[in-house]
Enzyme design. Structure first.
Site, mmCIF file in Angstrom:
data_model
loop_
_atom_site.group_PDB
_atom_site.id
_atom_site.type_symbol
_atom_site.label_atom_id
_atom_site.label_comp_id
_atom_site.label_asym_id
_atom_site.label_seq_id
_atom_site.Cartn_x
_atom_site.Cartn_y
_atom_site.Cartn_z
ATOM 1 C CE1 TYR A 105 37.755 28.597 42.828
ATOM 2 C CE2 TYR A 105 38.473 30.007 41.025
ATOM 3 C CZ TYR A 105 37.539 29.685 41.993
ATOM 4 O OH TYR A 105 36.420 30.452 42.148
ATOM 5 C CG HIS A 147 40.311 28.382 36.459
ATOM 6 N ND1 HIS A 147 41.154 29.388 36.874
ATOM 7 C CD2 HIS A 147 39.061 28.788 36.815
ATOM 8 C CE1 HIS A 147 40.442 30.348 37.469
ATOM 9 N NE2 HIS A 147 39.179 30.009 37.440
HETATM 10 C C1 LIG Z 1 29.505 35.648 36.761
HETATM 11 C C2 LIG Z 1 30.982 35.472 36.625
HETATM 12 C C3 LIG Z 1 31.531 34.201 36.672
HETATM 13 C C4 LIG Z 1 32.915 34.006 36.509
HETATM 14 N N1 LIG Z 1 33.415 32.727 36.483
HETATM 15 C C5 LIG Z 1 34.718 32.523 36.140
HETATM 16 C C6 LIG Z 1 35.206 31.207 35.877
HETATM 17 O O1 LIG Z 1 34.483 30.190 35.921
HETATM 18 N N2 LIG Z 1 36.520 31.090 35.555
HETATM 19 C C7 LIG Z 1 37.361 32.166 35.471
HETATM 20 O O2 LIG Z 1 38.547 31.997 35.184
HETATM 21 N N3 LIG Z 1 36.909 33.418 35.705
HETATM 22 C C8 LIG Z 1 35.608 33.625 35.992
HETATM 23 N N4 LIG Z 1 35.126 34.912 36.126
HETATM 24 C C9 LIG Z 1 36.024 36.055 35.854
HETATM 25 C C10 LIG Z 1 35.889 36.472 34.380
HETATM 26 O O3 LIG Z 1 36.419 35.497 33.510
HETATM 27 C C11 LIG Z 1 36.624 37.792 34.085
HETATM 28 O O4 LIG Z 1 37.997 37.636 34.311
HETATM 29 C C12 LIG Z 1 36.099 38.935 34.931
HETATM 30 O O5 LIG Z 1 34.679 38.979 34.902
HETATM 31 C C13 LIG Z 1 36.636 40.285 34.426
HETATM 32 O O6 LIG Z 1 36.128 40.557 33.148
HETATM 33 P P1 LIG Z 1 34.952 41.661 32.935
HETATM 34 O O7 LIG Z 1 35.381 42.831 33.747
HETATM 35 O O8 LIG Z 1 34.934 41.895 31.462
HETATM 36 O O9 LIG Z 1 33.678 41.061 33.464
HETATM 37 C C14 LIG Z 1 33.756 35.134 36.321
HETATM 38 C C15 LIG Z 1 33.195 36.416 36.291
HETATM 39 C C16 LIG Z 1 31.833 36.602 36.416
HETATM 40 C C17 LIG Z 1 31.259 37.987 36.328
#
Ligand SMILES: Cc1cc2nc3c(=O)[nH]c(=O)nc-3n(C[C@H](O)[C@H](O)[C@H](O)COP(=O)(O)O)c2cc1C
Length: 367
Positions: free
Chosen positions: A176, A171
């Site tokens: 971060y 990551h």
């Molecule tokens: C509940 C939640 C938790 C997330 N946790 C992480 C994470 O642990 N690591 C990360 O790189 N991105 C995290 N993200 C970002 C997602 O990987 C992704 O980039 C973001 O939701 C956009 O995609 P989407 O529009 O299809 O939801 C998180 C997103 C959501 C909604």
């Protein structure tokens, strides 16, 4: 939704990683692991997405240690035997369902608020003590701490391979620890870990280079990157393609296989004068396979999801057009797959009327 989505269901070969289709599950923190080890509920959650046809699952962020990596409660780690045994079950269950999965390895760095942890007196780790530019909170990391942090990523990646996962993702996005070293606003070090792109990528390249030495040439290593930061959504770590290459090339040289380029909306161009998005530029500049992401199948981006917003479904036309143009290799899908483990199968079979809007209820359980 009228798209012919056939292109999404063509097999993909990203280096040594062979996938049945081009849809990945985006890494999403779920905070359902109070013991630090993934439970059987977590096993079932990932297995359902594999059974639902996801080509590559990328796990929630997994802490690389239990103290300075860990700021968010109930997030799993990959340190103890118990946690590793839980992860082995996850990998086995996903494989039994015909899927592939990698772990996302995570040190929260300056986003860890010590006061909210069991170790309030332990300062958080960062390049120059800063989460917000210009506002130091802690001492910069010492050489010893940097060594420790790098070796923790390496150990976590080696364990990921040993536990049977198909790849590991570092990551390196969203502000971060790894990203804190990349960004010149939060890394103002004057030693070899700071300065120009060569210095600011050194932390990441040491993680990649030392991991590569241990896992061998064939184990796929991914790094997730973002221009935007959680503390500044409009941040642009690199302002031009030339500068982007200065950022990415050292990681290619260190042995990275795949760039996972995080955007909030995948259709937004990265630089003026071209339609290419972040993943498109990363692929064009380095020749490496890339993963794009951001609001696939939904109106409204994921930041709104944390504020409890509902997102209606959206057409996949723009995604299909970009995929057909070969702009990136995989598309990661986040919230749509939280909402519905069978999203991929429904899209494949044209069951568009069964696709669901995203609601905050999806965050509340591991359904
Ligand atoms: C509940 C939640 C938790 C997330 N946790 C992480 C994470 O642990 N690591 C990360 O790189 N991105 C995290 N993200 C970002 C997602 O990987 C992704 O980039 C973001 O939701 C956009 O995609 P989407 O529009 O299809 O939801 C998180 C997103 C959501 C909604």
């Amino acid at each position: 939704m009228t798209s012919n989505t056939k292109i999404l269901f063509e097999p993909a070969q990203l280096g040594t990683l062979a996938l049945p289709n081009r849809i990945a599950m985006a890494p999403m923190t779920r905070s359902f692991s109070p013991t630090g080890a993934p439970s059987d509920d977590v096993v079932g959650y990932y297995q359902r997405r594999a059974a639902g046809g996801v080509g590559l699952i990328l796990s929630e962020g997994v802490h690389t240690n239990q103290i300075t990596a860990a700021g968010t409660p109930n997030v799993p780690h990959i340190v103890t035997d118990k946690a590793k045994a839980g992860w082995r079950k996850v990998a086995d269950a996903v494989h039994a369902a015909g899927g592939k999965i990698g772990l996302q390895l995570w040190n929260e760095g300056p986003f860890r608020n010590p006061k909210n942890t069991k170790h309030p007196d332990t300062p958080s780790w960062s390049a120059s003590g800063m989460k917000i530019p210009g506002k130091p909170l802690w001492e910069p990391m010492t050489e010893d701490e940097i060594e420790t942090a790098i070796n923790e990523y390496v150990n976590a990646a080696v364990a990921t391979k040993e536990l049977g996962f198909d790849c590991a993702e570092f990551h390196g996005a969203h502000g971060y620890l790894i990203d804190n070293f990349f960004w010149d606003q939060t890394n103002v070090r004057t030693d070899k870990w700071g300065g120009d792109w060569n210095g600011r990528t050194r932390f990441a390249t040491e993680v990649i280079r030392r991991t590569r030495e241990k896992v061998g040439a064939d184990f796929p290593l991914i790094i997730r990157l973002s221009q935007w930061k959680q503390q500044d959504f409009s941040a642009q770590a690199t302002k031009s393609p030339e500068e982007m290459l200065e950022w990415l090339q050292p990681m290619v040289d260190a042995g990275i296989d795949i760039f996972h380029c995080s955007q909030r909306r995948f259709w937004e161009p990265e630089f003026e004068g071209s339609d290419l998005n972040f993943a498109g530029w990363a692929k064009k500049l380095t020749g490496k396979p890339t993963i794009s992401v951001g609001s696939v199948g939904l109106q409204g981006d994921f930041i709104g999801a944390f504020a409890g917003e509902t997102s209606k479904t959206a057409s996949l036309d723009k995604l299909v057009t970009r995929m057909e143009a070969g702009e990136f290799d995989l598309i990661a899908v986040g919230r749509a797959l939280l909402q519905d483990p069978n999203w991929v199968t429904k899209v494949r079979d044209g069951r568009n009327d069964e696709l669901e809007p995203f609601t905050k209820d999806a965050l509340m359980s591991l359904s």
